[in-house]
Write a protein that holds these residues in place. Structure first.
Motif: not given
Length: 124
Positions: A4, A22, A24, A29, A32, A34, A36, A53, A96, A98, A111
């Motif tokens: 990321l 952000c 990837a 994604f 996933y 995500i 912040w 996502w 960020c 994931a 995360y």
């Protein structure tokens, strides 16, 4: 493995706007969630906003609700954080992160991958 990379931070006056990105690599994604997060000097890292996502669900911290918007671009495999009406208390390093699965969580330990962070400074 997911890498990321955040970008878009900077110095802005109170009331101004910034858009963080952000990006990837290594995996899409698609499966996933995500998030912040941000960390101000001397404070713990805190959840700001998250997006599931595939489902498109979003969740915001009360402190940013109505001012920040999280969104994603499938084609670019990038998540954005649009920050409007910025306040000095929004000053922090923004990260960020994931996590596998579609559930947004505000707990940073849940995360799996993190970016290096981007500095946001809001002057009064």
């Amino acid at each position: 493995q997911v890498q990321l990379v955040e970008s878009g931070g900077g110095l802005v006056q109170a009331g101004g706007s910034l858009r963080l990105s952000c990006a990837a690599s290594g995996r899409t994604f698609i499966s996933y969630a995500i998030g912040w997060f941000r960390q101000a000097p001397g404070k713990e890292r805190e959840f700001v906003a998250g997006i599931s996502w595939s489902g498109g669900n979003t969740h915001y911290a009360d402190s940013v609700k109505g001012r920040f918007t999280i969104s994603g671009d499938n084609a670019k495999n990038t998540v954005y954080l649009q920050m409007n009406s910025l306040k000095p208390e929004d000053t922090a390093v923004y990260y960020c992160a994931a996590r596998r699965g579609l559930v947004i969580t505000i707990t940073r330990n849940e995360y799996d991958y993190w970016g290096q962070g981007t500095q946001v400074t809001v002057s009064s």
